[in-house]
Design a protein around this motif. Structure first.
Motif, PDB file in Angstrom:
ATOM      1  N   GLY A  12     -18.872  38.295 -36.643  1.00 25.41           N
ATOM      2  CA  GLY A  12     -19.083  37.336 -37.717  1.00 25.41           C
ATOM      3  C   GLY A  12     -19.444  35.999 -37.139  1.00 25.41           C
ATOM      4  O   GLY A  12     -19.788  35.890 -35.964  1.00 25.41           O
ATOM      5  N   PRO A  13     -19.408  34.964 -37.922  1.00 26.88           N
ATOM      6  CA  PRO A  13     -19.725  33.625 -37.406  1.00 26.88           C
ATOM      7  C   PRO A  13     -18.824  33.279 -36.221  1.00 26.88           C
ATOM      8  O   PRO A  13     -17.658  33.661 -36.162  1.00 26.88           O
ATOM      9  CB  PRO A  13     -19.445  32.715 -38.610  1.00 26.88           C
ATOM     10  CG  PRO A  13     -19.524  33.618 -39.799  1.00 26.88           C
ATOM     11  CD  PRO A  13     -19.059  34.962 -39.342  1.00 26.88           C
ATOM     12  N   LEU A  14     -19.407  32.551 -35.292  1.00 28.76           N
ATOM     13  CA  LEU A  14     -18.681  32.250 -34.048  1.00 28.76           C
ATOM     14  C   LEU A  14     -17.714  31.097 -34.277  1.00 28.76           C
ATOM     15  O   LEU A  14     -18.030  29.931 -34.033  1.00 28.76           O
ATOM     16  CB  LEU A  14     -19.673  31.919 -32.940  1.00 28.76           C
ATOM     17  CG  LEU A  14     -20.476  33.122 -32.462  1.00 28.76           C
ATOM     18  CD1 LEU A  14     -21.499  32.692 -31.453  1.00 28.76           C
ATOM     19  CD2 LEU A  14     -19.549  34.152 -31.868  1.00 28.76           C
ATOM     20  N   THR A  15     -16.546  31.411 -34.747  1.00 31.37           N
ATOM     21  CA  THR A  15     -15.495  30.391 -34.949  1.00 31.37           C
ATOM     22  C   THR A  15     -14.232  30.770 -34.195  1.00 31.37           C
ATOM     23  O   THR A  15     -13.141  30.438 -34.586  1.00 31.37           O
ATOM     24  CB  THR A  15     -15.183  30.254 -36.444  1.00 31.37           C
ATOM     25  OG1 THR A  15     -14.794  31.543 -36.941  1.00 31.37           O
ATOM     26  CG2 THR A  15     -16.397  29.772 -37.222  1.00 31.37           C
ATOM     27  N   MET A  16     -14.422  31.533 -33.089  1.00 33.00           N
ATOM     28  CA  MET A  16     -13.272  32.005 -32.329  1.00 33.00           C
ATOM     29  C   MET A  16     -12.562  30.817 -31.662  1.00 33.00           C
ATOM     30  O   MET A  16     -13.167  29.796 -31.355  1.00 33.00           O
ATOM     31  CB  MET A  16     -13.708  32.980 -31.232  1.00 33.00           C
ATOM     32  CG  MET A  16     -14.084  34.354 -31.756  1.00 33.00           C
ATOM     33  SD  MET A  16     -15.612  34.336 -32.684  1.00 33.00           S
ATOM     34  CE  MET A  16     -15.785  36.091 -32.982  1.00 33.00           C
ATOM     35  N   PRO A  47     -25.236  36.661 -34.331  1.00 34.12           N
ATOM     36  CA  PRO A  47     -24.795  35.266 -34.129  1.00 34.12           C
ATOM     37  C   PRO A  47     -25.084  34.840 -32.695  1.00 34.12           C
ATOM     38  O   PRO A  47     -25.222  35.664 -31.803  1.00 34.12           O
ATOM     39  CB  PRO A  47     -23.293  35.341 -34.402  1.00 34.12           C
ATOM     40  CG  PRO A  47     -22.938  36.765 -34.104  1.00 34.12           C
ATOM     41  CD  PRO A  47     -24.122  37.587 -34.504  1.00 34.12           C
ATOM     42  N   GLU A  48     -25.163  33.556 -32.505  1.00 30.45           N
ATOM     43  CA  GLU A  48     -25.442  33.037 -31.163  1.00 30.45           C
ATOM     44  C   GLU A  48     -24.662  31.762 -30.931  1.00 30.45           C
ATOM     45  O   GLU A  48     -24.231  31.075 -31.862  1.00 30.45           O
ATOM     46  CB  GLU A  48     -26.945  32.777 -30.990  1.00 30.45           C
ATOM     47  CG  GLU A  48     -27.524  31.766 -31.947  1.00 30.45           C
ATOM     48  CD  GLU A  48     -29.025  31.614 -31.766  1.00 30.45           C
ATOM     49  OE1 GLU A  48     -29.488  30.450 -31.642  1.00 30.45           O
ATOM     50  OE2 GLU A  48     -29.728  32.643 -31.751  1.00 30.45           O
ATOM     51  N   LYS A  49     -24.464  31.462 -29.675  1.00 28.55           N
ATOM     52  CA  LYS A  49     -23.692  30.275 -29.294  1.00 28.55           C
ATOM     53  C   LYS A  49     -24.338  29.649 -28.071  1.00 28.55           C
ATOM     54  O   LYS A  49     -24.710  30.354 -27.128  1.00 28.55           O
ATOM     55  CB  LYS A  49     -22.242  30.658 -29.008  1.00 28.55           C
ATOM     56  CG  LYS A  49     -21.340  29.477 -28.657  1.00 28.55           C
ATOM     57  CD  LYS A  49     -19.940  29.934 -28.354  1.00 28.55           C
ATOM     58  CE  LYS A  49     -19.210  30.336 -29.625  1.00 28.55           C
ATOM     59  NZ  LYS A  49     -18.854  29.148 -30.448  1.00 28.55           N
ATOM     60  N   THR A  50     -24.495  28.324 -28.111  1.00 26.14           N
ATOM     61  CA  THR A  50     -25.034  27.588 -26.976  1.00 26.14           C
ATOM     62  C   THR A  50     -23.872  27.034 -26.153  1.00 26.14           C
ATOM     63  O   THR A  50     -23.026  26.298 -26.685  1.00 26.14           O
ATOM     64  CB  THR A  50     -25.949  26.449 -27.450  1.00 26.14           C
ATOM     65  OG1 THR A  50     -27.030  27.003 -28.186  1.00 26.14           O
ATOM     66  CG2 THR A  50     -26.494  25.665 -26.261  1.00 26.14           C
ATOM     67  N   ILE A  51     -23.854  27.390 -24.899  1.00 23.50           N
ATOM     68  CA  ILE A  51     -22.750  27.023 -24.006  1.00 23.50           C
ATOM     69  C   ILE A  51     -23.307  26.167 -22.874  1.00 23.50           C
ATOM     70  O   ILE A  51     -24.250  26.568 -22.177  1.00 23.50           O
ATOM     71  CB  ILE A  51     -22.062  28.259 -23.411  1.00 23.50           C
ATOM     72  CG1 ILE A  51     -21.448  29.121 -24.526  1.00 23.50           C
ATOM     73  CG2 ILE A  51     -20.997  27.865 -22.394  1.00 23.50           C
ATOM     74  CD1 ILE A  51     -20.311  28.442 -25.256  1.00 23.50           C
ATOM     75  N   THR A  52     -22.691  24.983 -22.677  1.00 29.31           N
ATOM     76  CA  THR A  52     -22.985  24.157 -21.509  1.00 29.31           C
ATOM     77  C   THR A  52     -21.894  24.441 -20.478  1.00 29.31           C
ATOM     78  O   THR A  52     -20.700  24.458 -20.801  1.00 29.31           O
ATOM     79  CB  THR A  52     -22.997  22.664 -21.872  1.00 29.31           C
ATOM     80  OG1 THR A  52     -23.968  22.444 -22.888  1.00 29.31           O
ATOM     81  CG2 THR A  52     -23.324  21.812 -20.653  1.00 29.31           C
ATOM     82  N   LEU A  53     -22.318  24.688 -19.261  1.00 29.63           N
ATOM     83  CA  LEU A  53     -21.356  25.043 -18.210  1.00 29.63           C
ATOM     84  C   LEU A  53     -20.397  23.863 -17.981  1.00 29.63           C
ATOM     85  O   LEU A  53     -20.826  22.709 -17.751  1.00 29.63           O
ATOM     86  CB  LEU A  53     -22.081  25.394 -16.923  1.00 29.63           C
ATOM     87  CG  LEU A  53     -22.992  26.625 -17.005  1.00 29.63           C
ATOM     88  CD1 LEU A  53     -23.700  26.846 -15.670  1.00 29.63           C
ATOM     89  CD2 LEU A  53     -22.221  27.869 -17.417  1.00 29.63           C
ATOM     90  N   SER A  54     -19.124  24.146 -18.047  1.00 34.03           N
ATOM     91  CA  SER A  54     -18.085  23.096 -17.972  1.00 34.03           C
ATOM     92  C   SER A  54     -18.171  22.317 -16.658  1.00 34.03           C
ATOM     93  O   SER A  54     -18.380  22.893 -15.583  1.00 34.03           O
ATOM     94  CB  SER A  54     -16.693  23.730 -18.099  1.00 34.03           C
ATOM     95  OG  SER A  54     -16.560  24.380 -19.342  1.00 34.03           O
ATOM     96  N   SER A  55     -18.044  20.984 -16.815  1.00 35.71           N
ATOM     97  CA  SER A  55     -17.940  20.047 -15.683  1.00 35.71           C
ATOM     98  C   SER A  55     -19.202  19.984 -14.835  1.00 35.71           C
ATOM     99  O   SER A  55     -19.161  19.521 -13.700  1.00 35.71           O
ATOM    100  CB  SER A  55     -16.744  20.404 -14.778  1.00 35.71           C
ATOM    101  OG  SER A  55     -15.542  20.368 -15.508  1.00 35.71           O
TER     102      SER A  55
END
Length: 991
Positions: A12-16, A47-55
């Protein structure tokens, strides 16, 4: 890696919640530290999610008015090539709501991507953060890896002088956006037909992408050639939020009323773009394209530019190391439509593949075509109708007649007319309707004739098509006919294939059994490929035909050439009206001896139409001394079929002996140096002519031996041969029958010398009339369409003048007999000798008992005189005088001779006849003397072999002719009419 197993897949929508590990696939890499990851669902875009690599912080790529930061492109390329399209697991470490971004950790095959990027020197580590929670859980490892990369000078830490500056791309002006001065036409001229490497930066919709062309880094928007995906709609421009305090200040305080809008404000509000929702399946089409080409290396072949300077190209990507065409894949999934004007930019074969793929998607009712209903078609597929045979006739460049090996000779299916599927050759025309051949029609027909006639072929029937009356001759009673179409394969692969190949079809079916004849014709430029409507049946090898046409067009072969087509000069003297011209050709053909010819058409077992290339003339030709059964007689059809299979449209040799009155040349015909007349006689399909003269034919001995062989074995026409009866008939024919006297009544005058007469002593006529009267045929009305007689059939016809019925022979039937009453039949009343044209409503079928009675009217001609024909001067006057002299009189006819040489030819004025002296008992004068005295006839000249009786008869009539000469009556008005050697004087009464 077990620590990173996801708790669940996307559902479902990415609200994890943060900290939950998830599994996905990398869809895009926007920079060296940022990825877009998609999950998976059973239907629709996931669904899709854009992730920026932490730090991490990588160099930024160029924007509209900025340049690349040093190493920005290389940083993104490192991460893109490593992870694009790969499965990863990730979790969100923290989020920054103010910039609407989420930061997380991503692992691929036990590799921490953030750590890998830093270790190779393509990103910096951010150690200064606002809170402890806003940092990577692997920060210590990242810092250590960064220090190691710096010390080794890896990636962006390269110490080489000028390396940082060289890493910045020199970007040309963008070809996307308003105000762009990009020269799309210039780029097309430079790169047309070349496969340009490119990187897809953005997918606007399923069929529109924005790419970096490499290595020039030209940023352009490309529309996929030939297709269009559903629109993604339109979103209104974002509205900036205005703080409440600002609103209050603008309005002069919280309690002040809002000021009314100005005219300019109202106009701007009215023209503001409204939101348009995406079309059905638009999101699916965009997702399909994104998952295959977004941020991936592709190759683009530019095909064209439209009037708005938009680039159109074919986009090819790699899937499992196999090149795929994006347009074909979208269309095959029902996510795009073929656009005809855009598809015209493609090569013909590529265009046809695209349309064939769309047809299949429509049949499968995929996505866009879920409610598709095919339009009705006039073509029907044919299944499992394959056969082999020999080509016996080439009708045109796209139609042949094949003798089926499996069908018994003489059966309706023995000869099958096959139209070549999906091609159209120039029309050969119809001389009877004054239709001239279209350009290249003769060349196309001759091309096929020279390669197919007599050759073994395999036929795969594919479809039938109903033809309306406007499309051509329609012999079927229903007003339309079915044409059969199939693919023809030449089994002798040594023949000239003209570029055709023995290859499997484009849909992967088994290889063809031989050379595709249709491909040969199209490849030579003698036919074009039919552009079928969507769901019309077509050739199984249609794409091969399209490719062959493209080759012919490129070579400018045949019909595609700009040169004027060659003009063929053929003097056609095969018609009876050209008899005089045929006689002029006789000396040339006799002197040439044995010479080559081509059999254009087989008219009967012994009569043909030939083309003599040396003289550029078409002639009627008949085998000298040989006669096959006439139409309607036993074995006539077999003789015709035998000769069609043996010599139809073959190259033969002929020897001309003479020419007859109708302009038909007589002689011998040789196929492969074998006299075909001998073959006819041996097979019992012909007999020697009663007047056969062995001294005039070089192969007379062979002909006589062949006939004797067939007669001895009682083959076909000799099956009822009785030697004893034959000897008795021969003895009777040689006895003296002259002097036979008959009492007759003339019933019909054909012309000045021929008439029909009834023998008064024969009582069978009155019996026939009584039977017909008892049948009460006037009271019996047949329903429409119940009776449609054929040519040569005996029927009962209702005479127009007195409405009485009499026995009649169908001389001519309409080509399209419908039996509705409007059809006109030419009939010949066999008991009276007259003829007329009747509708089918005035015809009735005849009982077998009536049909068995012989004809009661006898064709007669006047002996010893020559009378002008109806189409000659004084011919009508002679006929009128004969009619007046014999009308309503009982006459005496003395038989001088019987002429049976015409056989059983049907119709008025032809067939066996009695040559008689006709006497009026009241005046004792002969009818010949009446015509001679009136100057409307002349005496025959006695030949050397004339009998004593004939000489005496001519001397008795001489005085009557002299009276007319003396008075210069009619034909003698200018003196002597001419020589008796001239059998048909052109002008009676002129010297």
């Amino acid at each position: 890696m077990s620590a990173y197993e996801p708790v669940s897949c996307y559902s479902g929508p990415l609200t994890m919640a943060q900290g939950q590990w998830l599994r996905g696939t990398v869809k895009a890499v926007s920079s060296g530290d940022c990825l877009t990851i998609v999950g998976s669902v059973k239907s629709g875009p996931p669904p899709e999610k854009t992730i920026t690599l932490s730090s991490l912080m990588s160099p930024r790529l160029a924007r509209r008015d900025t340049k690349d930061e040093p190493w920005a492109w290389q940083s993104r390329e490192y991460l893109r090539k490593k992870v694009i399209g790969k499965a990863v697991v990730f979790k969100v470490d923290y989020a920054v709501p103010s910039i609407n971004r989420e930061f997380g950790s991503v692992f691929m095959d036990d590799t921490n991507l953030a750590l890998d990027v830093v270790a190779n020197g393509w990103a910096r580590v951010k150690t200064q953060v606002n809170a402890q929670s806003e940092q990577s859980p692997y920060l210590a490892d990242l810092v250590k890896a960064e220090e190691q990369a710096q010390s080794q000078g890896l990636g962006m830490w390269n110490k080489t002088p000028g390396a940082a500056e060289a890493s910045v791309r020199d970007l040309p002006p963008s070809g996307v956006g308003e105000g762009s001065t990009f020269d799309a036409l210039g780029l097309l001229d430079e790169c047309k037909g070349k496969a340009i490497p490119a990187l897809v930066e953005m997918v606007r919709d399923g069929s529109t992408i924005r790419v970096w062309l490499l290595p020039s880094y030209q940023f352009v928007q490309v529309y996929t050639t030939g297709i269009q995906c559903p629109s993604m709609g339109r979103r209104p421009p974002p509205v900036e939020a205005v703080p409440e305090t600002a609103k209050a200040e603008t309005n002069g305080g919280s309690g002040a009323a809002s000021e009314p809008l100005t005219s300019a404000q109202r106009l701007a509000a009215a023209n503001a773009p409204v939101e348009v929702a995406p079309d059905p399946f638009a999101r699916e089409a965009k997702h399909f394209t994104e998952t295959r080409v977004l941020h991936r290396d592709v190759r683009i072949v530019l095909d064209g530019v439209d009037k708005y300077n938009n680039l159109f190209g074919s986009i090819f990507y790699s899937e499992n190391d196999v090149a795929q065409d994006l347009a074909l894949q979208l269309v095959s999934q029902g996510l795009a439509r073929v656009v005809e004007w855009s598809a015209a930019m493609l090569e013909p074969l590529a265009k046809e593949k695209l349309k064939a793929t769309e047809r299949q998607a429509k049949l499968d009712k995929l996505r866009l075509w879920v409610n598709f209903v095919p339009a009705p078609s006039n073509s029907v597929a044919v299944r499992d109708d394959n056969f082999t045979g020999v080509v016996i006739e080439v009708v045109s460049g796209d139609c042949v007649v094949v003798a089926d090996d499996a069908a018994p000779e003489g059966s309706p299916l023995a000869e099958r007319r096959v139209n070549l599927s999906s091609i159209r050759a120039p029309k050969v025309g119809n001389p009877r309707r004054d239709e001239k051949p279209a350009p290249h029609a003769r060349e196309a027909k001759e091309f096929l004739r020279s390669r197919l006639i007599g050759q073994k072929v395999a036929v795969q029937m594919e479809y039938t098509r109903k033809v309306a009356p406007t499309d051509g001759p329609v012999p079927a009673p229903g007003g339309e006919r079915n044409m059969e179409f199939g693919s023809l394969f030449l089994l002798d692969k040594s023949k000239d294939a003209e570029g055709a190949t023995v290859a499997p079809t484009a849909n992967g079916e088994a290889p063809a059994p031989g050379i595709n004849v249709a491909e040969m014709v199209v490849g030579r430029g003698f036919a074009t490929v039919v552009r079928h409507r969507d769901f019309e049946e077509r050739s199984t090898y249609y794409e091969n035909l399209v490719a062959a046409e493209a080759r012919a067009t490129k070579k400018k072969a045949g019909m595609h050439s700009a040169k004027e087509p060659p003009v063929a000069h053929l003097n056609d003297i095969s018609d009876r009206t050209a008899a005089a011209k045929a006689k002029q050709f006789l000396p040339f053909l006799q002197r040439s001896g044995r010479q080559p010819a081509v059999v254009d058409y087989v008219l009967s077992g012994h009569r043909f139409k030939l083309i003599i290339p040396k003289e550029s003339v078409a002639v009627a030709f008949s085998l000298a001394g040989v006669r096959c059964p006439g139409r309607g007689e036993p074995f006539a059809d077999e003789a015709l079929a035998f000769m069609r299979r043996r010599i139809s449209q073959r190259s033969v040799e002929i020897e001309v002996e003479t020419v007859d009155k109708t302009g038909t040349f007589l002689g011998s015909l040789f196929e492969n140096k074998v006299n075909v007349a001998v073959a006819l006689l041996e097979n019992g399909l012909a007999k020697l002519h009663p007047n056969f003269d062995p001294s005039r034919t070089a192969s007379a001995v062979d002909l006589q031996r062949a006939e004797e062989k067939a007669r001895t074995h009682k083959v076909k026409v000799w099956e009822n041969y009785d030697p004893a009866a034959e000897a008795a008939a021969e003895a009777a024919s040689t006895s003296d029958t002259k002097g036979e006297v008959l009492n007759v009544r003339v019933t019909e005058v054909v012309d000045g010398s021929r008439f029909y007469a009834q023998v008064e002593s024969d009582s069978r006529l009155s019996s026939i009339e009584a039977q017909l009267e008892g049948l009460k045929l006037k009271e019996k009305v047949l329903p429409a369409g119940a009776f449609a007689p054929k040519r040569g059939e005996l029927v009962l016809g209702q005479f127009t003048l007195d409405d009485s019925f009499a026995r009649a022979l169908i001389v001519e039937a309409p080509k399209q007999a419908t039996g509705t009453g409007g059809d006109k039949y030419e009939v010949f009343y066999v008991d009276y000798g007259n003829k007329e044209t009747l509708p089918v409503s005035r015809l009735r079928p005849m009982e077998p008992g009536l049909a068995a009675v012989p004809q009661q009217s006898h064709l007669c001609s006047l002996a010893h005189v020559k009378v002008p024909g109806l189409d000659e001067e004084f011919g009508v006057d002679a006929a009128q005088l004969l009619q007046e002299t014999v009308a309503d009189k009982k006459l005496v006819a003395r038989v001088e001779e019987r002429d049976n040489s015409a056989g059983r030819t049907k119709g008025q004025g032809v067939g066996p006849r009695m040559i008689v002296t006709l006497v009026d008992p009241e005046s004792s004068a002969t009818i010949q003397s009446v015509l001679l005295e009136a100057g409307l006839a002349r005496l025959e000249k006695a030949g050397r072999g004339a009998s004593r009786q004939k000489r005496e008869a001519l001397e008795a009539l001489q005085e009557h002719q002299e009276l007319a000469k003396k008075e210069r009556l009619n034909i003698w008005q200018y003196g002597d009419v001419g020589s008796d050697d001239e059998e048909e004087p052109r002008a009676w009464g002129r010297r």
